[in-house]
Design a protein around this motif. Structure first.
Motif: not given
Length: 162
Positions: A25-44
């Motif tokens: 993955l490009s660095a930007a896409d990898e960061a965006a995919v990993n951000k899903i987990a970060t956003d999930y934790v914030a919503a939790w």
């Protein structure tokens, strides 16, 4: 005949690096995919089931740690809201991504571990795998499975001799 084999082997070796790089993955896409987990934790942390459902595609399928299957954002939101009202009420979530890779253009696979805590004590933990897709809305989870590893059953006792 030997020249043909050598040419085929050389061509194959030239393709290997391009196939391997196609899986990165490009660095930007990898960061965006990993951000899903970060956003999930914030919503939790806010017990925001709607926000968690919004991290998924409209037709996403998730399999929870208990084996329950939810299909579509509305079902995901309903299941997550029920968990926040029940067994996960007042808990915190920690997600530790362990790897992300490109599976196809605009499709990524991610995996890692998670822990749910209550009162500072880990009450549940496990692993996850997800398939994420790049949509017009950005990266979203299309398929997600969570599981808690269990020890294998003990082998049966040897038969008694007569």
């Amino acid at each position: 005949m030997m020249r043909v084999r050598t040419a085929v082997l050389a061509a194959s070796l030239l393709l290997v690096p391009s196939l391997a790089s196609a899986q990165k993955l490009s660095a930007a896409d990898e960061a965006a995919v990993n951000k899903i987990a970060t956003d999930y934790v914030a919503a939790w942390a806010k017990a925001d089931a709607k926000a968690i459902a919004g991290l998924h595609t409209a037709d996403a399928v998730i399999v929870g740690g208990d084996g329950a299957v939810s299909s579509g954002r509305a079902a995901i939101e309903k299941a997550v809201a029920a968990n926040f009202a029940g067994m996960f009420k007042g808990t915190t979530l920690k997600v530790m991504p362990a790897g992300t890779r490109q599976l196809a253009p605009n499709v990524a696979g991610a995996h890692g571990t998670w822990e749910v805590s209550a009162g500072g004590k880990v009450v549940a933990s496990g692993h996850f795998v997800s398939t994420d897709v790049k949509t017009a809305e950005g990266w979203k989870t299309a398929h997600f499975a969570s599981f808690t590893p269990q020890a294998p059953p003990a082998p049966p006792a040897p038969a008694k001799k007569k």
